[in-house]
Design a protein around this motif. Structure first.
Motif, PDB file in Angstrom:
ATOM      1  N   GLY A   1      -3.096   2.217  -3.781  1.00  0.00           N
ATOM      2  CA  GLY A   1      -2.656   3.571  -3.413  1.00  0.00           C
ATOM      3  C   GLY A   1      -3.229   4.615  -4.323  1.00  0.00           C
ATOM      4  N   ASP A   2      -2.691   4.704  -5.522  1.00  0.00           N
ATOM      5  CA  ASP A   2      -3.248   5.601  -6.521  1.00  0.00           C
ATOM      6  C   ASP A   2      -2.913   5.043  -7.901  1.00  0.00           C
ATOM      7  N   GLU A   3      -3.155   5.824  -8.929  1.00  0.00           N
ATOM      8  CA  GLU A   3      -2.945   5.336 -10.286  1.00  0.00           C
ATOM      9  C   GLU A   3      -1.452   5.282 -10.620  1.00  0.00           C
TER      10      GLU A   3
ATOM     11  N   VAL B   1      -4.358  -1.155  -8.112  1.00  0.00           N
ATOM     12  CA  VAL B   1      -5.720  -1.068  -7.599  1.00  0.00           C
ATOM     13  C   VAL B   1      -6.242   0.359  -7.512  1.00  0.00           C
ATOM     14  N   GLY B   2      -5.364   1.326  -7.255  1.00  0.00           N
ATOM     15  CA  GLY B   2      -5.828   2.694  -7.062  1.00  0.00           C
ATOM     16  C   GLY B   2      -6.180   2.972  -5.609  1.00  0.00           C
ATOM     17  N   PHE B   3      -6.622   4.190  -5.339  1.00  0.00           N
ATOM     18  CA  PHE B   3      -6.934   4.587  -3.965  1.00  0.00           C
ATOM     19  C   PHE B   3      -8.194   3.891  -3.463  1.00  0.00           C
ATOM     20  N   LYS B   4      -8.161   3.476  -2.183  1.00  0.00           N
ATOM     21  CA  LYS B   4      -9.316   2.879  -1.543  1.00  0.00           C
ATOM     22  C   LYS B   4      -9.525   3.497  -0.168  1.00  0.00           C
ATOM     23  N   GLU B   5     -10.783   3.801   0.151  1.00  0.00           N
ATOM     24  CA  GLU B   5     -11.119   4.254   1.499  1.00  0.00           C
ATOM     25  C   GLU B   5     -10.860   3.116   2.481  1.00  0.00           C
ATOM     26  N   LYS B   6     -10.791   3.444   3.763  1.00  0.00           N
ATOM     27  CA  LYS B   6     -10.411   2.473   4.782  1.00  0.00           C
ATOM     28  C   LYS B   6     -11.255   1.206   4.740  1.00  0.00           C
TER      29      LYS B   6
ATOM     30  N   VAL C   1       0.855  -1.194   0.000  1.00  0.00           N
ATOM     31  CA  VAL C   1       0.000   0.000   0.000  1.00  0.00           C
ATOM     32  C   VAL C   1       0.886   1.237   0.000  1.00  0.00           C
ATOM     33  N   GLY C   2       0.636   2.141  -0.909  1.00  0.00           N
ATOM     34  CA  GLY C   2       1.423   3.368  -0.979  1.00  0.00           C
ATOM     35  C   GLY C   2       1.037   4.174  -2.201  1.00  0.00           C
ATOM     36  N   ARG C   3       1.742   5.280  -2.407  1.00  0.00           N
ATOM     37  CA  ARG C   3       1.390   6.195  -3.491  1.00  0.00           C
ATOM     38  C   ARG C   3       2.493   6.241  -4.532  1.00  0.00           C
TER      39      ARG C   3
END
Length: 373
Positions: free
Chosen positions: A232-234, A254-259, A200-202
């Motif tokens: 994380g993000d695109e 996967v991109g960003f996901k809320e908790k 998980v990261g950006r």
């Protein structure tokens, strides 16, 4: 008891902690900025329920800092109370420390995490001048202890606290999960593989290199039967092209996901990997450990150095060392019993890392002038 904290932005985990600490004392928090330019809109959703939050006016500096001297009024009002500088490396934090030293106002310095270096330049000399003779130092780890000691802190003034974004309710919720929930989680995220590595990261930092996504990609080439999920993000075009050229169908951006949605990925995973090249903490390590995951991370991740015990709940390896990453992934994926034992150790270690305990540690240190954790 009155407490004044200075920090840069109202990040979600900070606001959560301040709301908890505000239940125990009369808390005021000075923020440099309202939000970070590098974060999504979810970071703008905050409520100051149990403390007084003040946004200082100033000149924006970088993505999440500002230059301001608006702290003077509140510092003078709290000069006989407890003042904690949580942003000692920002221009505003530095100015506040200089101001309090000139006025003879005692203050604490807090670090989420830090790694000392061997430099001896002007910047290091300045840190020593700023940090030395503080009333006390809030440290999250052994590595942060060394960081403060390097800049002149006295050992007996360093107080340990558990740095986290997890709440007691998060722990209680996880303990209710059943083995069958992993199957449900994998169906939910539409996982194709029998074994899953999660990170998980950006990508925004150094085009994904700062978080070591290139190391993940190299490892994925050698572990075609394992799914690597990067949340994380695109991805940047470089990483998208890499996946396409190497036909890495086992790599998923996967991109960003809320908790709530992110929790499905933690629950579905078999191993959590964070191949960061530099993280003063790494809260995703805390989150992954709560989900009973074995951890593989690097010697540049302070959370890993503090929470991961080699051969017990994971491995700490060299930065960019994808061959060792491949070795450890294959070792863990090859034995369910080892993964289970590592996961149990992760959960046992992390259960005390809650914002409630983080708040209690701060309260006891400030109220009694002694350690807690």
């Amino acid at each position: 008891m009155k407490v004044l904290c200075l920090t840069n932005i109202p990040s979600p985990y900070r606001v959560q902690f301040f709301n908890e600490l505000g239940k125990k004392c009369e808390l005021t928090v000075l923020f440099e900025r309202r939000f970070s330019d590098e974060r999504d809109d979810s970071w703008k959703k905050y409520n100051f329920n149990n403390f007084r939050g003040i946004f200082m006016s100033g000149i924006s500096f970088g993505p999440n800092k500002a230059i301001s001297i608006d702290f003077r009024k509140e510092i003078c009002a709290h000069r006989k109370e407890n003042i904690i500088v949580m942003n000692p490396a920002t221009p505003t934090g530095i100015l506040s420390i200089v101001y309090m030293k000139m006025k003879g106002i005692p203050f604490y310095i807090e670090s989420d995490g830090a790694i000392p270096n061997d430099n001896h330049d002007f910047k290091e000399w300045l840190k020593t001048c700023l940090f030395k003779n503080a009333k006390g130092y809030f440290s999250s780890s052994k590595m942060s202890d060394q960081y403060f000691l390097k800049y002149g802190a006295e050992k007996e003034r360093i107080y340990r606290y558990p740095f986290t974004s997890l709440s007691k309710s998060d722990v209680e919720a996880y303990l209710k999960f059943e083995k069958e929930d992993k199957i449900v989680a994998r169906e939910h995220i539409k996982a194709n593989e029998n074994r899953i590595v999660l990170t998980v990261g950006r990508f925004s930092y150094q085009a994904g290199y700062g978080k070591g996504f290139d190391t993940i990609m190299n490892a994925a080439e050698q572990c075609s039967d394992v799914g690597f999920y990067i949340v994380g993000d695109e991805p940047t075009s470089e990483f998208s092209n890499w996946k396409e050229e190497k036909k890495l169908n086992n790599v998923h951006f996967v991109g960003f996901k809320e908790k709530e949605e992110l929790n499905y990925y933690y629950l579905a995973a078999d191993i959590f990997v964070l191949m960061t090249r530099s993280d003063v903490w790494g809260l995703v390590i805390n989150e992954a450990m709560l989900f009973s995951l074995p951890i593989i991370t690097t010697e540049k991740c302070v959370a890993g150095l503090e929470l991961v015990e080699d051969g017990k709940n994971g491995f700490v390896i060299g930065v960019s060392d994808y061959s060792t990453l491949v070795e450890k992934v294959k070792y863990l994926m090859g034995d369910q019993n080892i993964r289970t034992e590592f996961g149990k150790e992760s959960l046992n270690k992390i259960q005390k890392y809650t914002v409630e305990n983080m708040s209690e540690a701060h309260y006891q240190i400030l109220n009694r002038g002694g350690g807690f954790f």
